[in-house]
Scaffold this motif. Sequence first.
Motif, PDB file in Angstrom:
ATOM      1  N   LEU A  56       0.827  -1.199   0.000  1.00  0.00           N
ATOM      2  CA  LEU A  56       0.000   0.000   0.000  1.00  0.00           C
ATOM      3  C   LEU A  56       0.864   1.252   0.000  1.00  0.00           C
ATOM      4  O   LEU A  56       1.867   1.319   0.710  1.00  0.00           O
ATOM      5  CB  LEU A  56      -0.870  -0.023   1.257  1.00  0.00           C
ATOM      6  N   MET A  57       0.482   2.226  -0.817  1.00  0.00           N
ATOM      7  CA  MET A  57       1.118   3.536  -0.758  1.00  0.00           C
ATOM      8  C   MET A  57       0.044   4.583  -0.485  1.00  0.00           C
ATOM      9  O   MET A  57      -1.013   4.575  -1.113  1.00  0.00           O
ATOM     10  CB  MET A  57       1.822   3.908  -2.059  1.00  0.00           C
ATOM     11  N   LEU A  58       0.320   5.455   0.452  1.00  0.00           N
ATOM     12  CA  LEU A  58      -0.548   6.588   0.734  1.00  0.00           C
ATOM     13  C   LEU A  58       0.151   7.845   0.231  1.00  0.00           C
ATOM     14  O   LEU A  58       1.196   8.230   0.738  1.00  0.00           O
ATOM     15  CB  LEU A  58      -0.834   6.690   2.238  1.00  0.00           C
ATOM     16  N   ASP A  59      -0.422   8.430  -0.819  1.00  0.00           N
ATOM     17  CA  ASP A  59       0.105   9.668  -1.411  1.00  0.00           C
ATOM     18  C   ASP A  59      -0.590  10.827  -0.706  1.00  0.00           C
ATOM     19  O   ASP A  59      -1.767  11.093  -0.915  1.00  0.00           O
ATOM     20  CB  ASP A  59      -0.194   9.673  -2.908  1.00  0.00           C
ATOM     21  N   THR A  60       0.146  11.532   0.133  1.00  0.00           N
ATOM     22  CA  THR A  60      -0.445  12.577   0.982  1.00  0.00           C
ATOM     23  C   THR A  60      -0.262  13.990   0.429  1.00  0.00           C
ATOM     24  O   THR A  60      -0.495  14.962   1.148  1.00  0.00           O
ATOM     25  CB  THR A  60       0.162  12.524   2.398  1.00  0.00           C
ATOM     26  N   ALA A  89       4.050   2.335   2.078  1.00  0.00           N
ATOM     27  CA  ALA A  89       4.890   3.476   1.723  1.00  0.00           C
ATOM     28  C   ALA A  89       4.082   4.751   1.961  1.00  0.00           C
ATOM     29  O   ALA A  89       2.975   4.882   1.445  1.00  0.00           O
ATOM     30  CB  ALA A  89       5.323   3.397   0.267  1.00  0.00           C
ATOM     31  N   LEU A  90       4.611   5.649   2.757  1.00  0.00           N
ATOM     32  CA  LEU A  90       3.998   6.960   2.958  1.00  0.00           C
ATOM     33  C   LEU A  90       4.755   7.943   2.085  1.00  0.00           C
ATOM     34  O   LEU A  90       5.960   8.119   2.255  1.00  0.00           O
ATOM     35  CB  LEU A  90       4.066   7.374   4.429  1.00  0.00           C
ATOM     36  N   PHE A  91       4.051   8.554   1.134  1.00  0.00           N
ATOM     37  CA  PHE A  91       4.694   9.468   0.195  1.00  0.00           C
ATOM     38  C   PHE A  91       4.131  10.873   0.358  1.00  0.00           C
ATOM     39  O   PHE A  91       2.926  11.065   0.446  1.00  0.00           O
ATOM     40  CB  PHE A  91       4.476   9.001  -1.247  1.00  0.00           C
ATOM     41  N   GLY A  92       5.025  11.844   0.399  1.00  0.00           N
ATOM     42  CA  GLY A  92       4.620  13.241   0.469  1.00  0.00           C
ATOM     43  C   GLY A  92       5.789  14.104   0.875  1.00  0.00           C
ATOM     44  O   GLY A  92       6.927  13.640   0.953  1.00  0.00           O
ATOM     45  N   ALA A 100       5.125   9.602  11.388  1.00  0.00           N
ATOM     46  CA  ALA A 100       3.974   8.723  11.187  1.00  0.00           C
ATOM     47  C   ALA A 100       4.415   7.326  10.776  1.00  0.00           C
ATOM     48  O   ALA A 100       3.842   6.324  11.215  1.00  0.00           O
ATOM     49  CB  ALA A 100       3.027   9.322  10.150  1.00  0.00           C
ATOM     50  N   ALA A 101       5.433   7.237   9.927  1.00  0.00           N
ATOM     51  CA  ALA A 101       5.942   5.927   9.496  1.00  0.00           C
ATOM     52  C   ALA A 101       6.487   5.147  10.687  1.00  0.00           C
ATOM     53  O   ALA A 101       6.240   3.943  10.823  1.00  0.00           O
ATOM     54  CB  ALA A 101       7.015   6.100   8.431  1.00  0.00           C
ATOM     55  N   THR A 102       7.189   5.826  11.560  1.00  0.00           N
ATOM     56  CA  THR A 102       7.732   5.173  12.755  1.00  0.00           C
ATOM     57  C   THR A 102       6.603   4.696  13.665  1.00  0.00           C
ATOM     58  O   THR A 102       6.608   3.556  14.133  1.00  0.00           O
ATOM     59  CB  THR A 102       8.662   6.131  13.526  1.00  0.00           C
ATOM     60  N   LEU A 103       5.616   5.553  13.909  1.00  0.00           N
ATOM     61  CA  LEU A 103       4.490   5.178  14.770  1.00  0.00           C
ATOM     62  C   LEU A 103       3.671   4.043  14.156  1.00  0.00           C
ATOM     63  O   LEU A 103       3.258   3.121  14.859  1.00  0.00           O
ATOM     64  CB  LEU A 103       3.589   6.388  15.033  1.00  0.00           C
ATOM     65  N   ALA A 104       3.450   4.088  12.857  1.00  0.00           N
ATOM     66  CA  ALA A 104       2.660   3.053  12.184  1.00  0.00           C
ATOM     67  C   ALA A 104       3.333   1.692  12.276  1.00  0.00           C
ATOM     68  O   ALA A 104       2.649   0.664  12.344  1.00  0.00           O
ATOM     69  CB  ALA A 104       2.433   3.429  10.725  1.00  0.00           C
ATOM     70  N   SER A 105       4.649   1.675  12.303  1.00  0.00           N
ATOM     71  CA  SER A 105       5.360   0.396  12.355  1.00  0.00           C
ATOM     72  C   SER A 105       5.060  -0.372  13.647  1.00  0.00           C
ATOM     73  O   SER A 105       5.204  -1.587  13.688  1.00  0.00           O
ATOM     74  CB  SER A 105       6.859   0.607  12.185  1.00  0.00           C
ATOM     75  N   GLU A 113       7.684   2.609   5.420  1.00  0.00           N
ATOM     76  CA  GLU A 113       8.754   3.537   5.047  1.00  0.00           C
ATOM     77  C   GLU A 113       8.150   4.856   4.570  1.00  0.00           C
ATOM     78  O   GLU A 113       7.080   4.874   3.970  1.00  0.00           O
ATOM     79  CB  GLU A 113       9.615   2.962   3.922  1.00  0.00           C
ATOM     80  N   TYR A 114       8.875   5.932   4.809  1.00  0.00           N
ATOM     81  CA  TYR A 114       8.508   7.260   4.318  1.00  0.00           C
ATOM     82  C   TYR A 114       9.363   7.583   3.092  1.00  0.00           C
ATOM     83  O   TYR A 114      10.568   7.321   3.082  1.00  0.00           O
ATOM     84  CB  TYR A 114       8.730   8.315   5.407  1.00  0.00           C
ATOM     85  N   PHE A 115       8.729   8.147   2.065  1.00  0.00           N
ATOM     86  CA  PHE A 115       9.429   8.537   0.844  1.00  0.00           C
ATOM     87  C   PHE A 115       9.017   9.949   0.450  1.00  0.00           C
ATOM     88  O   PHE A 115       7.849  10.307   0.552  1.00  0.00           O
ATOM     89  CB  PHE A 115       9.063   7.598  -0.329  1.00  0.00           C
ATOM     90  N   ASP A 116       9.983  10.720  -0.045  1.00  0.00           N
ATOM     91  CA  ASP A 116       9.656  12.035  -0.621  1.00  0.00           C
ATOM     92  C   ASP A 116       9.772  11.983  -2.149  1.00  0.00           C
ATOM     93  O   ASP A 116       9.651  12.992  -2.821  1.00  0.00           O
ATOM     94  CB  ASP A 116      10.514  13.146  -0.033  1.00  0.00           C
ATOM     95  N   ASN A 117       9.963  10.772  -2.690  1.00  0.00           N
ATOM     96  CA  ASN A 117      10.038  10.555  -4.130  1.00  0.00           C
ATOM     97  C   ASN A 117       9.075   9.417  -4.497  1.00  0.00           C
ATOM     98  O   ASN A 117       9.247   8.282  -4.035  1.00  0.00           O
ATOM     99  CB  ASN A 117      11.474  10.198  -4.521  1.00  0.00           C
TER     100      ASN A 117
END
Length: 127
Positions: A56-60, A89-92, A100-105, A113-117
Amino acid sequence: MSNTQFSNISIQFEVSEDKSILILKPSGKLNKEVIGQVAQFINSNAKQSATHQVNLMLDTTDFGGWEYDAFIEDIKMSIKHRNDVSKIALFGNQVWLDVAATLASFATKAEVEYFDNKTNAIEWLRS
């Protein structure tokens, strides 16, 4: 990749032999009705078999938060499906996404994982 639109959230859905990738892109504030529609879509389409991975990817990038009842419903859905998702994948470009990625884990068995790309996020989900 197929596309579905519910009110103010779009879903891109890609299925291969061994995994499904869901890309959720909310715009504006989410309400309880939309969360319910997304949950039904995921229940109907994502899990193909016991060994089939769901990523799953959440595009924020256009996300405006939740209405209170939608936030509660989202938490319930996340708890119900915590064992169904392999990668998130949290993207934004928001600073809070890394936290949020750390808390969700802690709330899921999935790798988070958090991504800016966006390209990097999708490649990670496909790997």
